[in-house]
Every structure is written in structure tokens, then in C-alpha cells.
Design an enzyme around this catalytic site. Structure first.
Site: not given
Length: 349
Positions: A133, A137, A226, A229
């Protein structure tokens, strides 16, 4: 643009809160999942099948930054108006910074503290996923921003951009040993489930407009990760014998909602990209209520989802979302049952 909401609006920790944390930590001395499993050096037999199932879902969803096609994104980005560009830049800056905080929490705290072997497998895998991730980004910022000084400013957003700093400070205050594990796991669920929610939603708004295909596809994959998670945090919390009073959980969630609302509705208002801030605030409340239910608590906002196009994304705690091929993306055979994995020679070609 509205003034940045200072983090002082969010109480740090009062004396009463400190005393509660100390009391809760005392209870956690005998928590089974926080005490070392004696002589368990092998994975099998699986002792926590629900925890192991989360690991397999994460494994099935694995992807890499190289698989995101950014070939048309720069052209789309250059066609955006200045408000839209400003919004995208600062959202990416927050995401890039926040992944570092999440990684620190995983590597220095939860991976070390939770003694369930199956959970350690999940946390180890999550660290790799969070690295991807972070890389994604960084690649997006590098792809969109050609001015080196501006790019460096975004890469150091926690120090340079107050709107990002406020969110990061709230997340970072929970990375310490002064709070109980139960409080920290709930706060971590809020970071991954609430503090990302407005930004994820805003990027899906661009997907609806058929813009920035690389950004929006990576957003789909990352929001899915996410979501898993977040639900894993809730699962680990459910395994604790000494749970928090409902009021404590609700207070942590309300703080997270205020932080996210101030970011996406005031400091970096989603109005910049044509979204309705009032509806965004309602969406954040909706996400928070779903998280509260996942943690075994009652809703506090009772808000409905104002964005029906967000129904299928992972923020809403739908872990069965991972059993589908999101964007046709799931590792082949990983989620299949072993009894179904049969080799045969009678298939017609």
C-alpha cells in the site's frame, strides 16, 4: 477553505482514563491470547480456525504495486481542476503517511503481543500488504506530481500539512504501552475502518466518473484489504476475556468519527470534488455504526448509507466480500477447500 480543526479538540488522556487503562492492563496479565503458547513451533493442528481463515483470505487477495496500470492516469490528473488536484494530492499524502503508523503498530506492538500462532501469520502477512500500500501511494504521488519540492512536501505530510498531521496524531497516540491492549486494538480498528473511510469513499467518487483508472483500481484493492484488516481487529478483540465497557468503545469510536469528519468535511472538504459534505459526514457515521456492531456494541449514530454505490466495498465489514473475485482479483485456488483440489485427466479440451 475552513480552518484546520486542531487536535486539541480531541482529549488526549485524562487522569481517569489513565487509571482505567492501568486497571485494564492489570486484568490482561492472564489473557490467554497474550500469553505465550507453550512449545508451539508448528502451525498444525490449527487451534484458531476463524483466525486462520482470515489469513487465507488475505493470502488469496495478494497483489503488487507493479500490477496497477498508471498509463492513463497522468492525462486524467492534468485535466482535473485545481480543487480536485489539491484534494487528490492531500488524500494521497495522508495515505502515504498513515501506512507508516499502521506498520509501526503492527511490527512493534501487535505482532509481538498477540501469541496466537495463526494471528502472527496474519500480522506478518499484513505487514507485507501494508508495505505494498505504501509503495503504491508513493508511486501515485511520484506519477502525478512532477515538481520535486511539492513532491517532497507531500512525502513529509505529517510535518508539513496540518490536516494530515491532525489525523496522524490521533492514530499515533495509540501506539504506546500506556494503554491496555483492548483499547489499542479497538483504536486500531478505528484507524483502519474509520480514518480511511472518507478518503476511500471520495476516490470511489472519481471511479463513478470514469477517471484515474490506476488510482481507483488501487483504491478498490486497498479498501478491500483494509476492510479485512478492520474485521480482523474485531475478531482479535472478540477473543479477549476482559473486554472494555461499551461506553469506552463508543467514546473511542466517537473520537475517530470526529477526527475523520473534521478532515474530510472541514480541513480538506470533499465539496472540492463535488461531493456533499453533509452526506459524507452521514456516511462516516454509518461506517462507525457498522464497526461498533462488529465490536459487539450498540449503534450510536443510527445513520443510513447515503451512497448506495458504496454498498459493496469492504469498509462496511462484509468479510464475505473477500470470497468474491473483486475486480476479478483473487489468487486462483487459494480459498478452495483441500478436498475440492482434485487432479483429473478426463477433462475435454
Amino acid at each position: 477553505m475552513a480552518d484546520v480543526i486542531n487536535i486539541s479538540r480531541i482529549p488526549i488522556f485524562s487522569k481517569q482514563e489513565r487509571e482505567f487503562s492501568d486497571l485494564q492492563k492489570g486484568k490482561e496479565i492472564n489473557e490467554k491470547i497474550l500469553n505465550k503458547e507453550s512449545d508451539r513451533f508448528t502451525l498444525y493442528p490449527i487451534l484458531y480456525p476463524d483466525v486462520w481463515d482470515f489469513y487465507k483470505k488475505a493470502e488469496a487477495s495478494f497483489w503488487t504495486a507493479e500490477e496497477i496500470d498508471l498509463s492513463s492516469d497522468l492525462k486524467d490528473f492534468e485535466k482535473l481542476n485545481e480543487n480536485e488536484k489539491h484534494f487528490i494530492k492531500h488524500v494521497l499524502a495522508f495515505f502515504a503517511a498513515s501506512d507508516g503508523i499502521v506498520l509501526e503498530n503492527l511490527a512493534s506492538k501487535f505482532l509481538r503481543e498477540v501469541q496466537i500462532t495463526e494471528a502472527k501469520k496474519f500480522y506478518s502477512f499484513q505487514i507485507a500488504v501494508e508495505n505494498i500500500h505504501s509503495e503504491t501511494y508513493s508511486l501515485l504521488i511520484d506519477n502525478y506530481i512532477k515538481d520535486e519540492k511539492e513532491r517532497l512536501n507531500l512525502f513529509h505530510a505529517i510535518e508539513n500539512i496540518p490536516a494530515v498531521k491532525n489525523k496522524a496524531l490521533w492514530a499515533a497516540k495509540w501506539i504506546n504501552d500506556t494503554n491496555s491492549f483492548a483499547e489499542r486494538i479497538v483504536a486500531n480498528a478505528c484507524v483502519e475502518g474509520i480514518l480511511f473511510s472518507g478518503s476511500f469513499c471520495a476516490i470511489f467518487w472519481f471511479k463513478k466518473q470514469n477517471k484515474l483508472h490506476g488510482l481507483t483500481f488501487s483504491n478498490e484493492l486497498i479498501s478491500r484489504d483494509e476492510g479485512l484488516h478492520t474485521d480482523f481487529n474485531c475478531l482479535i478483540y472478540s477473543l479477549l476475556d476482559n473486554k472494555l465497557p461499551e461506553q469506552i468503545i463508543q467514546n473511542i469510536v466517537k473520537e475517530a468519527v470526529e477526527v475523520e469528519r473534521s478532515f474530510i468535511c472541514e480541513s480538506l472538504p470533499c465539496d472540492l470534488i463535488g461531493m456533499n459534505s453533509r452526506l459524507m459526514s452521514q456516511y462516516i457515521e454509518f461506517v462507525a455504526d457498522r464497526l461498533l456492531e462488529c465490536l459487539g456494541c450498540s449503534k450510536i449514530f443510527h445513520s443510513k448509507n447515503p451512497f448506495n454505490w458504496m454498498d459493496l466495498i469492504s469498509l462496511q465489514g462484509k468479510t464475505n466480500f473477500f470470497e468474491k473475485r473483486v475486480a476479478d482479483y483473487q489468487k486462483s485456488g487459494v480459498m478452495a477447500q483441500r478436498k475440492d483440489q482434485v487432479f483429473c485427466l478426463n477433462t475435454e479440451f
